[in-house]
Motif scaffolding. Sequence first.
Motif: not given
Length: 71
Positions: A47-57
């Motif tokens: 992911f290019t940003d933390e928010e998108s990565a945390m949505n995946c988590v």
Amino acid sequence: MERRKHWWNGTWGRLARRDVYLFEDAGIWWVESREGGADGRCRRYEFTDEESAMNCVSGLLAQPGNWREIN
């Protein structure tokens, strides 16, 4: 690459253990989902940003289990 967070489903054993990791490397975020412990199957998502990565988590942690964050 720096590990930022780690979650575990609270279950021991090669067949039942699940881990989710969050990594960051120079502004690129990685989520790693591991089934079966260190020798198990691994999937990585970039992911290019933390928010998108945390949505995946969040989606991965919706799986059954007694998920807890490990430091």
